[in-house]
Every structure is written in structure tokens, then in C-alpha cells.
Write an enzyme that holds these catalytic residues in place. Structure first.
Site, PDB file in Angstrom:
ATOM      1  CB  SER A 187      -0.921   0.016   1.224  1.00 27.70           C
ATOM      2  OG  SER A 187      -1.858  -1.033   1.147  1.00 27.70           O
TER       3      SER A 187
ATOM      4  CD  GLU B 241       1.142   1.430   4.651  1.00 31.24           C
ATOM      5  OE1 GLU B 241       1.479   0.238   4.651  1.00 31.24           O
ATOM      6  OE2 GLU B 241      -0.051   1.801   4.587  1.00 31.24           O
TER       7      GLU B 241
END
Length: 306
Positions: A223, A295
Site C-alpha cells: 500500500s 505509507e
């Protein structure tokens, strides 16, 4: 800096190797490191970490190589510690004690063979336990902090500590180890006895979900953006609503299968990936007023938060 590095290498008595990080990251993007260290056991790792603290040397700890983007334009001028050999796993009743470099696949298979449930949510991910604890890895509504019992780590004073932790000590994608010069050595996980067939079914279901989302088709870091509860929907959904799936820069592309995956579809450079990340953030903010937060960690980029 050179003097401190020389003192550091003299203290640890381990010869640095030259490695290309392309072979150690899930993005398959990287550059040459001439300061690549591979401790053979926890004792060697402790010596490295303590010497680094004494000499004020900044280290980068490399596990499974996911969730990072390495600059492929400049030689990496800081020591990199690869934890691949720190992979010992022990089972004690309903607990697993594993070193920081233990990978998810081995952890899950040992848990399955021991009829222990709690790790199914990470099955199929490419990471290691140390990285999972550091970032409080989360998927399918579960996170690593839910099954933590004790963590053995070296603090910023060079002292080895074994401490119990609670779920409340962690937050979404945040652990007590971030933004601190702490080094995770091993972790004790508190699991539950369960029927092997039930555990295996959960593992296979999670792996299939990842296959269906195209996780394994092209290199990626996992992600790209964190989810923000205040946005009321996942980042991948927001990116899809903004019609950004398939958007590309050079060899980098927003996955057509999953909006929160930026993939290396055709020999992407680190700049391709980074530029596409910025483009997605700009487009989403322009269309929704929502600011996505990465992230992925940037490694080896000057003046860049990592």
C-alpha cells in the site's frame, strides 16, 4: 563522519559487503550499497547496534524490503543492516518467539503446524516481523499489536530491554519504535489454539484476496498511502473515485486492480515512482480536498522524511 565510520567498523569486526538493493526490495528498485552488513545472529546484531549508538552512526534496518522506495540515482552512504539471517522461530505452548528477520511465510506456516491462530492476516505479505512491529502492520481488520506480548529491543542508550506491550501502546500504523533510535531484536507473540483446517482456510482466503487484487503481478511496495478514518473510506477507493487507476509516469503506474498500489510495470526508476506518488496526491487534493499521506518510506533521498 569518516573517522566515526572507521571506528564503527573496527568495533563490530564485520567486513561490509557491496550489494545492489534492487535484489533486496519488493519494488525491484535501488542502488549500490558498499556498507551492507549481514549479522549472522542476534549477538552480532546487538554489537552492531550498540557500536552505532556509541559512534553516533545512523543505520538503516532492512528486512523484507517492502514499504520502502530506495533512491536509484545516488550511492547509499550509510550502513545498511540486513536482518535476513536473524530468523530463528520458537514455539512455546500458545506463544511464538521470533527474531526480527523472521519472514511472514515461515511464521504463518510454523503457527499453522502448531495449530496456533492469530497470524493469518499477514499470510501472503512479503515482510518480516521486525518491520511489522515497527509499523504496526495491519490488514483485513487485524493488526500486529493485537497479538504482541513482549518485545526485546536496544534503546537509544545501548541497553537491551525486554518489555511487555499492550495494544493501547500502538496506534494505526504507529508504534513506540518510530522516530526513535531503537532496534527491535525479537518479539513474543500471544496466539490462540485453533483447528488446523480453520487456520489454513483463513490463510488461503487472505492469500486469494491478495491474488484477486493483483498484488503479485508487478513489483510494488505494498500500500502506497495510509488510510485516514476521517476520510470515511480507504485511500484506494478515493483514488479510484478520482479515476486515477492506470495513471502512469515513466515505468510506474497506479494499479488497475487496486488504487492504493503504485507498481513498477516497466523498469520504473525511483523518480518515476516518486513523481507518480506526488501526482496522485495533487490530483486527489485538487478533486476532493483530501491530502493523502504516504505509507512508503523514502530511503537515500536528500532532505526527505524517511
Amino acid at each position: 563522519m569518516i573517522k566515526r565510520l572507521n571506528n564503527f567498523f573496527e568495533k563490530i569486526n564485520i567486513k561490509p559487503q557491496t550489494k545492489n538493493l534492487i535484489n533486496y526490495t519488493t519494488y525491484k528498485i535501488g542502488n549500490i550499497s558498499k556498507l551492507f552488513l549481514i549479522p549472522k545472529n542476534i549477538q552480532e546484531a546487538e554489537n552492531i547496534f550498540k557500536a552505532a549508538i556509541e559512534e553516533k552512526i545512523t543505520l538503516f534496518i532492512l528486512g523484507g524490503g517492502s514499504n520502502i522506495l530506495v533512491n536509484d540515482k545516488e550511492e547509499l552512504d550509510f550502513p545498511i543492516i540486513y536482518t535476513g539471517h536473524l530468523n530463528k522461530i520458537e514455539v512455546h505452548d500458545n506463544k511464538i518467539v521470533a527474531e526480527c528477520g523472521a519472514n511472514f511465510e515461515n511464521l504463518c506456516k510454523i503457527a499453522l503446524n502448531s495449530s496456533l491462530s492469530g497470524l493469518e492476516f499477514i499470510y501472503g505479505l512479503p515482510g518480516t516481523l521486525g518491520g511489522a512491529v515497527w509499523m504496526n502492520a495491519r490488514c483485513f481488520g487485524n493488526e500486529i499489536s493485537e497479538i504482541l506480548k513482549k518485545i526485546t529491543f536496544i534503546n537509544d542508550k545501548g541497553k537491551t530491554i525486554c518489555k511487555e506491550f499492550k495494544k493501547e501502546d500502538f496506534k494505526y500504523k504507529v508504534s513506540p519504535f518510530q522516530n526513535k533510535n531503537f532496534f527491535i531484536l525479537k518479539t513474543e507473540l500471544n496466539l490462540k489454539k485453533e483447528n488446523k483446517k480453520i487456520i489454513e482456510e483463513k490463510m488461503n482466503k487472505n492469500k486469494q484476496a491478495r491474488i484477486n487484487k493483483g498484488h503479485y503481478l508487478f513489483p510494488s511496495s505494498g500500500s502506497t498511502f495510509k488510510n485516514n478514518k476521517s476520510f470515511l473510506r480507504p485511500s484506494g477507493q478515493i483514488i479510484e473515485e478520482c479515476k486515477l487507476k492506470g495513471l502512469s509516469v515513466g515505468g510506474a503506474e497506479v494499479s488497475k486492480y487496486h488504487g492504493n498500489f503504485i507498481i513498477n510495470i516497466n523498469n520504473a526508476t525511483s523518480n518515476d515512482i516518486k513523481s507518480l506518488i506526488e501526482k496522485v496526491k495533487t490530483e486527489v487534493y485538487s478533486k476532493t480536498g483530501l491530502l493523502l499521506e504516504e505509507e512508503v518510506l523514502y530511503i537515500g533521498f536528500k532532505n526527505q522524511k524517511s
